[in-house]
Design a protein around this motif. Structure first.
Motif, PDB file in Angstrom:
ATOM      1  N   VAL A  14       0.895  -1.138   0.053  1.00 38.90           N
ATOM      2  CA  VAL A  14       0.050   0.023   0.045  1.00 38.90           C
ATOM      3  C   VAL A  14       0.983   1.284   0.111  1.00 38.90           C
ATOM      4  N   ALA A  15       0.547   2.174  -0.597  1.00 38.47           N
ATOM      5  CA  ALA A  15       1.169   3.688  -0.557  1.00 38.47           C
ATOM      6  C   ALA A  15       0.432   4.856   0.137  1.00 38.47           C
ATOM      7  N   THR A  16      -0.677   4.540   0.720  1.00 39.09           N
ATOM      8  CA  THR A  16      -1.370   5.522   1.573  1.00 39.09           C
ATOM      9  C   THR A  16      -1.757   5.149   2.799  1.00 39.09           C
ATOM     10  N   VAL A  17      -2.270   5.907   3.707  1.00 41.66           N
ATOM     11  CA  VAL A  17      -3.068   5.260   4.930  1.00 41.66           C
ATOM     12  C   VAL A  17      -4.431   4.769   4.553  1.00 41.66           C
ATOM     13  N   HIS A  18      -5.035   5.554   3.606  1.00 39.26           N
ATOM     14  CA  HIS A  18      -6.499   5.113   2.917  1.00 39.26           C
ATOM     15  C   HIS A  18      -6.323   3.789   2.476  1.00 39.26           C
ATOM     16  N   HIS A  19      -5.481   3.574   1.790  1.00 40.57           N
ATOM     17  CA  HIS A  19      -5.453   2.049   0.978  1.00 40.57           C
ATOM     18  C   HIS A  19      -4.898   1.221   2.098  1.00 40.57           C
ATOM     19  N   ALA A  20      -3.945   1.373   3.079  1.00 38.96           N
ATOM     20  CA  ALA A  20      -3.795   0.487   4.266  1.00 38.96           C
ATOM     21  C   ALA A  20      -5.251   0.114   5.008  1.00 38.96           C
ATOM     22  N   GLU A  21      -5.922   0.988   5.151  1.00 40.73           N
ATOM     23  CA  GLU A  21      -7.103   0.645   5.950  1.00 40.73           C
ATOM     24  C   GLU A  21      -8.211  -0.090   5.076  1.00 40.73           C
ATOM     25  N   ARG A  22      -7.992   0.118   3.600  1.00 38.78           N
ATOM     26  CA  ARG A  22      -8.913  -0.505   2.774  1.00 38.78           C
ATOM     27  C   ARG A  22      -8.399  -1.950   2.632  1.00 38.78           C
TER      28      ARG A  22
ATOM     29  N   THR B 232       6.297   3.167  -6.632  1.00 37.81           N
ATOM     30  CA  THR B 232       6.496   3.810  -5.172  1.00 37.81           C
ATOM     31  C   THR B 232       5.459   4.476  -4.509  1.00 37.81           C
ATOM     32  N   GLY B 233       5.437   5.068  -3.389  1.00 40.81           N
ATOM     33  CA  GLY B 233       4.481   5.898  -2.855  1.00 40.81           C
ATOM     34  C   GLY B 233       5.169   7.069  -2.750  1.00 40.81           C
ATOM     35  N   TRP B 234       4.722   8.222  -1.976  1.00 37.63           N
ATOM     36  CA  TRP B 234       5.265   9.445  -1.930  1.00 37.63           C
ATOM     37  C   TRP B 234       5.544   9.790  -0.338  1.00 37.63           C
TER      38      TRP B 234
ATOM     39  N   GLY C 275      -9.055  -7.973   5.175  1.00 38.51           N
ATOM     40  CA  GLY C 275      -8.682  -9.151   5.759  1.00 38.51           C
ATOM     41  C   GLY C 275      -7.411  -9.439   5.676  1.00 38.51           C
ATOM     42  N   VAL C 276      -6.487  -8.658   5.047  1.00 45.02           N
ATOM     43  CA  VAL C 276      -5.142  -9.018   5.214  1.00 45.02           C
ATOM     44  C   VAL C 276      -4.440  -9.011   6.428  1.00 45.02           C
ATOM     45  N   ASP C 277      -2.965  -9.904   6.507  1.00 45.92           N
ATOM     46  CA  ASP C 277      -2.509 -10.005   7.888  1.00 45.92           C
ATOM     47  C   ASP C 277      -1.330  -9.149   7.833  1.00 45.92           C
ATOM     48  N   GLY C 278      -0.865  -8.591   6.821  1.00 43.38           N
ATOM     49  CA  GLY C 278       0.362  -7.649   6.837  1.00 43.38           C
ATOM     50  C   GLY C 278       0.239  -6.662   6.079  1.00 43.38           C
ATOM     51  N   LEU C 279       1.119  -5.775   6.254  1.00 38.42           N
ATOM     52  CA  LEU C 279       0.962  -4.501   5.196  1.00 38.42           C
ATOM     53  C   LEU C 279       2.401  -4.093   4.732  1.00 38.42           C
ATOM     54  N   VAL C 280       2.644  -3.966   3.599  1.00 36.62           N
ATOM     55  CA  VAL C 280       4.028  -3.536   3.084  1.00 36.62           C
ATOM     56  C   VAL C 280       3.675  -2.063   2.769  1.00 36.62           C
ATOM     57  N   LEU C 281       4.517  -1.178   3.493  1.00 41.77           N
ATOM     58  CA  LEU C 281       4.368   0.330   3.314  1.00 41.77           C
ATOM     59  C   LEU C 281       5.352   0.849   2.135  1.00 41.77           C
ATOM     60  N   LEU C 282       4.841   0.961   1.057  1.00 41.28           N
ATOM     61  CA  LEU C 282       5.583   1.658  -0.174  1.00 41.28           C
ATOM     62  C   LEU C 282       6.114   3.172  -0.051  1.00 41.28           C
ATOM     63  N   GLY C 283       7.175   3.447   0.895  1.00 37.67           N
ATOM     64  CA  GLY C 283       7.445   4.844   1.096  1.00 37.67           C
ATOM     65  C   GLY C 283       7.923   5.518   0.178  1.00 37.67           C
ATOM     66  N   ALA C 284       8.499   6.865   0.310  1.00 34.67           N
ATOM     67  CA  ALA C 284       8.900   7.506  -0.846  1.00 34.67           C
ATOM     68  C   ALA C 284      10.327   6.935  -0.857  1.00 34.67           C
ATOM     69  N   GLY C 285      10.688   6.778  -2.107  1.00 38.58           N
ATOM     70  CA  GLY C 285      12.159   6.348  -2.386  1.00 38.58           C
ATOM     71  C   GLY C 285      12.286   4.832  -2.572  1.00 38.58           C
TER      72      GLY C 285
END
Length: 315
Positions: free
Chosen positions: A122-130, A150-152, A135-145
């Protein structure tokens, strides 16, 4: 995960991640991931999965401590192979599956029924919440860089914002190339880190030799953020644009109103991923091409040295 030497995922990378890289990573004690779209031919996906499982089982039987392998499902509607890929993954029942580029809601039930944990990038908090709602068990946070898509978001703020909402597995992607940054991610509240660019420049990756060397020769300032290729933010190497006769000034972040995408304007031109190569900000910390086992050994030494130095500063 007790089988891990370090809290690291060798990230799934289009074209670059093959069975050789996955197996080497798992045998070195870190999670080895690959996109399920990389095997292309008839029956090749099953052949990859069978080879990975066979060679890791042989290593385990020989007394090695082997980390799990991690298939990566692209769940975007444009992936016409998703039903067949999901069927293959369910049949092989890996411990963990990562979903990318879209909502995981349609694949979570089948993967859970097969006994797999599902981690969504996920690249945003909104997408993390979705994703959590799905029902996912974990999140991969695509941060800037992060390399590739990638995320921003600033990784410090992103991790803390998501950790307020979720106490499950968090993986940080973006800018991690050494043991000190792995330790820093843990201090933020992450369980693991994605390392992609570091493993592009490995002996076992399927990247072209010139691609690997370009990463070694690049710095953070050589990485360009652009959405011109697909409409989504992606980190590419400016030197790769120049090598293909392209002007980096034409490849910024234009947004939805930026006009036709690159492929529409240049139907016969160089192609993203194949000819124009991606890397993340962590290119600044990569100074050689080395075998995966040597890279992981080095990361482990750096990680423990950083822990010792931090303890000393806190005395």
């Amino acid at each position: 995960m007790q089988s891990l030497r370090l809290p690291v995922v060798a990230a799934p990378m289009l074209i670059v991640s093959g069975p050789e890289l996955v197996i080497a990573a798992c045998r070195a004690g870190v999670l080895g991931a690959f996109p399920l779209g990389n095997p292309r031919g008839e029956g090749e996906l099953d052949a990859w999965l069978e080879r990975i499982e066979r060679e890791l089982a042989e290593a385990a039987d020989a007394g090695e401590s082997v980390a799990p392998y991690v298939p990566n499902l692209v769940v975007h509607p444009s992936n016409t192979q998703l039903p067949a890929q999901l069927e293959a993954v369910v049949a092989h029942a890996p411990e963990i599956v990562i979903t990318s580029v879209g909502s995981p809601k349609n694949v979570v039930p089948a993967l859970h029924d097969a006994g797999a944990q599902v981690w969504a990038d996920v690249a945003t908090v909104h997408h993390a919440e979705r994703a959590l709602e799905a029902g996912v068990d974990g999140l991969v946070l695509l941060g800037a860089g992060a390399g590739g898509h990638t995320g921003w978001a600033n990784p410090f703020a992103f991790v803390r914002a998501v950790r307020e909402r979720f106490d499950g597995t968090l993986v940080l992607a973006g800018g991690v190339s050494d043991g000190a940054s792995i330790l820093a991610a843990e201090a933020l509240g992450c369980d693991l880190c994605y390392l992609g660019t570091r493993f592009i420049a490995s002996a076992e990756s399927r990247a072209q030799p010139a691609y690997k060397q370009m990463i070694v020769d690049s710095e953070l300032d050589d990485i360009q953020l652009t959405d011109v290729f697909s409409g989504m933010n992606v980190s590419m190497m400016r030197k790769s644009l120049v090598a293909n006769g392209l002007d980096p000034r034409d490849f910024g972040v234009q947004g939805a109103s930026g006009g036709p995408l690159y492929a529409e304007r240049n139907p016969g031109g160089p192609r993203e991923w194949r000819d124009i190569w991606s890397a993340g900000h962590s290119a600044s910390g990569i100074h050689d091409v080395a075998p995966v086992a040597e890279i992981v050994d080095r990361l482990e030494r750096e990680y423990h040295a950083a822990r010792a130095a931090l303890r000393e500063r806190l005395r």
